[in-house]
Design an enzyme around this catalytic site. Structure first.
Site, PDB file in Angstrom:
ATOM      1  N   ARG A  44      -8.127  37.024  -7.310  1.00 16.50           N
ATOM      2  CA  ARG A  44      -8.577  37.393  -5.969  1.00 16.50           C
ATOM      3  C   ARG A  44      -7.403  38.024  -5.224  1.00 16.50           C
ATOM      4  O   ARG A  44      -6.287  38.039  -5.723  1.00 16.50           O
ATOM      5  CB  ARG A  44      -9.139  36.177  -5.230  1.00 16.50           C
ATOM      6  N   ASP A 235      -7.755  43.686   3.506  1.00 17.73           N
ATOM      7  CA  ASP A 235      -8.629  44.020   2.374  1.00 17.73           C
ATOM      8  C   ASP A 235      -9.176  45.439   2.482  1.00 17.73           C
ATOM      9  O   ASP A 235      -9.586  46.024   1.488  1.00 17.73           O
ATOM     10  CB  ASP A 235      -9.767  43.009   2.284  1.00 17.73           C
TER      11      ASP A 235
END
Ligand code: MRU
Length: 342
Positions: A44, A235
């Protein structure tokens, strides 16, 4: 730390769901296993999932035997779509897959073995470039960290999230290595606890002083003037400078603005999405209700409590004191952000 490594015609992934109690790897020999590992957060963090997806694409070329009914074009196209669909918010995933797809288009006339080796080399190249970007981000960013700084960080932005040196956490580590006396407040980052499980673990390994807090304690620290700056990753950063980061980042941005403390956002240029004009267009991943209802498999509430679980929030660019990228430190106004990172 080997977060991602190509070994024996497969991708070894450090299983982050087991940390901090167990350091173990899984070996993915099929691109679908890579997709599953991304979906389940075994790997992740925006840069790391981009790299994993690039290797997943290369793996698909190894999985393709030539005996399928599908053409290689169709097989790789499907693999890319499956990998892309795993997580919608971090733009690095699509960025890496687009780059792999473009490489394939250039070489698709070659013999199968050469296609495999070329795609693998391209994935490795993406990996190397991202690591290089991390190092530059850390060097630029460390200049913004004063000696004695009390730093609030959120989620996980270290080696685990980037498979390199890290972004926001890389900057903190660099400042520490430079001999600056820094103290890090690590917010636990509910619901998946990337702060408590991963960032605390990385800081412990690196010997950097830190204190773990629950997410609702940040206001307490700000109100007592115990935070000098906030530094987070991202992100997806869009053309006007709005950015998506782990759910809860927006709360910290508002607190930092109210208390007149800087908020720095550290990310490689692969995290910038020039195609979206504002943060309202960023797709926010909704995850399973179980992540909110339980911690570590223990149910905290009624088994059927209605739950909201957006995995990210979007912070408007007005709150960002500077973006720290491998190209340098970018300060407001952000109207020429796209040109600066191109
Ligand atoms: O859901 P995750 O754990 O993949 O979340 C991504 C993150 O690690 C953070 O949002 C981070 O701050 C940006 S990635 C370096």
């Amino acid at each position: 730390m080997e977060v991602l490594v190509w070994k024996n015609e497969g991708l070894m992934i450090l299983d982050q769901t087991k940390l901090p109690h167990q350091v173990s790897h899984i070996l993915c020999r099929h691109y679908r296993e890579v997709a599953e590992a991304i979906r389940k957060l075994r790997v992740r963090g925006a840069p790391a999932i981009g790299i994993a997806a690039a290797f997943g694409y290369a793996l698909a070329a190894f999985n393709f035997s030539g005996k399928e009914e599908q053409s290689m074009d169709d097989y790789l196209c499907r693999a890319a779509a499956e990998l892309r669909a795993t997580r919608p918010t971090a733009v690095n995933l699509g960025w890496a897959l687009d780059r792999m797809g473009m490489k394939y288009q250039k070489i698709k006339g070659l013999p199968l073995n050469q296609i495999r080796e070329t795609l693998l080399a391209e994935a490795q190249q993406i990996f190397d470039e991202e690591r290089h970007r991390d190092e530059r981000i850390s060097s630029f960013g460390a200049k913004l960290i004063p000696d004695g700084a009390r730093i609030l960080t959120y989620c996980n932005t270290g080696a685990l999230a980037t498979a390199g040196w890290g972004t926001a956490l890389g900057i903190i580590l660099m400042a520490n290595r430079q001999g600056k006396n820094v103290h890090v407040y690590v917010s636990e980052t509910r619901p998946v606890l990337q702060g408590a499980r991963l960032t605390a673990w990385e800081l412990h390994q690196a010997g950097v002083p830190y204190t773990l807090i629950t997410d609702n304690m940040a206001g307490y620290l700000f109100s007592r003037q115990q935070i000098d700056l906030v530094i987070v990753g991202a992100d997806r950063i869009v053309a006007n400078g709005d950015f998506a980061n782990k759910i809860g980042t927006y709360n910290l941005a508002v607190l930092a603005a109210y208390h007149k403390r800087p908020l720095y956002v550290a990310a490689p240029t692969s995290t910038f999405d020039k195609n979206l004009a504002t943060g309202q267009e960023i797709p926010v991943e909704m995850r399973a209700p179980e992540e909110v209802r339980s911690i570590g498999g223990t149910l905290l509430t009624l088994a059927d409590s209605p739950v909201l679980n957006p995995s990210f929030d979007v912070t408007p660019h007005e709150f960002v004191s500077a973006f720290i990228t491998e190209r340098g430190i970018l300060r407001p106004p952000y109207n020429d952000l796209v040109e600066k990172i191109s």
